[in-house]
Write a protein that holds these residues in place. Structure first.
Motif, short mmCIF file in Angstrom:
data_model
loop_
_atom_site.label_atom_id
_atom_site.label_comp_id
_atom_site.label_asym_id
_atom_site.label_seq_id
_atom_site.Cartn_x
_atom_site.Cartn_y
_atom_site.Cartn_z
N ARG A 100 -4.01 3.38 -2.70
CA ARG A 100 -3.45 2.79 -3.90
C ARG A 100 -2.36 1.81 -3.50
O ARG A 100 -1.88 1.83 -2.38
CB ARG A 100 -2.87 3.88 -4.81
CG ARG A 100 -3.92 4.84 -5.28
CD ARG A 100 -3.43 5.85 -6.28
NE ARG A 100 -2.15 6.47 -5.90
CZ ARG A 100 -1.52 7.35 -6.64
NH1 ARG A 100 -2.02 7.71 -7.78
NH2 ARG A 100 -0.39 7.86 -6.24
N PHE A 101 -1.96 0.97 -4.46
CA PHE A 101 -0.96 -0.05 -4.19
C PHE A 101 0.07 -0.05 -5.29
O PHE A 101 -0.23 0.30 -6.43
CB PHE A 101 -1.62 -1.44 -4.12
CG PHE A 101 -2.61 -1.55 -2.98
CD1 PHE A 101 -2.19 -2.05 -1.76
CD2 PHE A 101 -3.91 -1.14 -3.14
CE1 PHE A 101 -3.08 -2.15 -0.71
CE2 PHE A 101 -4.81 -1.22 -2.09
CZ PHE A 101 -4.39 -1.74 -0.87
N THR A 102 1.29 -0.46 -4.94
CA THR A 102 2.32 -0.60 -5.97
C THR A 102 1.91 -1.72 -6.93
O THR A 102 1.29 -2.69 -6.52
CB THR A 102 3.70 -0.92 -5.36
OG1 THR A 102 3.59 -2.08 -4.55
CG2 THR A 102 4.23 0.25 -4.55
N PRO A 115 0.82 -1.22 0.00
CA PRO A 115 0.00 0.00 0.00
C PRO A 115 0.85 1.27 0.00
O PRO A 115 1.91 1.32 0.60
CB PRO A 115 -0.81 -0.10 1.29
CG PRO A 115 -0.25 -1.21 2.07
CD PRO A 115 0.68 -1.99 1.21
N CYS A 116 0.38 2.27 -0.71
CA CYS A 116 0.99 3.59 -0.71
C CYS A 116 -0.15 4.60 -0.72
O CYS A 116 -1.32 4.23 -0.85
CB CYS A 116 1.93 3.78 -1.89
SG CYS A 116 1.23 3.46 -3.49
N ASP A 117 0.16 5.85 -0.57
CA ASP A 117 -0.88 6.88 -0.59
C ASP A 117 -1.94 6.57 0.46
O ASP A 117 -3.14 6.52 0.16
CB ASP A 117 -1.48 6.99 -1.99
CG ASP A 117 -2.37 8.22 -2.16
OD1 ASP A 117 -2.20 9.18 -1.39
OD2 ASP A 117 -3.22 8.20 -3.05
N ALA A 118 -1.49 6.34 1.71
CA ALA A 118 -2.37 6.05 2.84
C ALA A 118 -3.28 4.86 2.57
O ALA A 118 -4.40 4.79 3.08
CB ALA A 118 -3.19 7.29 3.20
#
Length: 97
Positions: free
Chosen positions: A26-28, A20-23
């Motif tokens: 979204r995910f890589t 997970p990224c952007d809290a």
């Protein structure tokens, strides 16, 4: 956490897709960013898996110059070494960056 995959001579290899990224909104993307410890001892099977199957086109060596020189195999010094022809050294400790 990313799942480990076994590649001969490539310790701690994993695809970081799905992290997970952007809290967490979204995910890589799987298959885009692969990471490992030094692939200096990658054998022909591992090189084929990385380049031929997974489509690796660039290896970023993020070690300091001293760390890279300490690698007895000099895996990142030229095209005669496994993945050497795909390797770009990026010194993150360089104060000019």
């Amino acid at each position: 956490a990313a799942a480990l995959s076994h590649l001969p001579g490539v310790p701690n290899f994993r695809d970081v897709g799905g992290i997970p990224c952007d809290a967490g909104a979204r995910f890589t993307r799987p298959g885009v960013l692969l990471r490992s410890a030094s692939p200096c001892c990658a054998n022909g099977q591992a090189v084929h898996e990385l380049v031929g199957v997974r489509g690796v086109g660039t290896v970023l060596d993020l070690r300091s110059p001293d760390e890279a020189l300490a690698d007895d195999t000099k895996a990142f010094q030229g095209s005669s070494r496994p993945l050497g022809h795909l390797t770009v050294h990026v010194n993150l400790m360089d104060s000019s960056l």
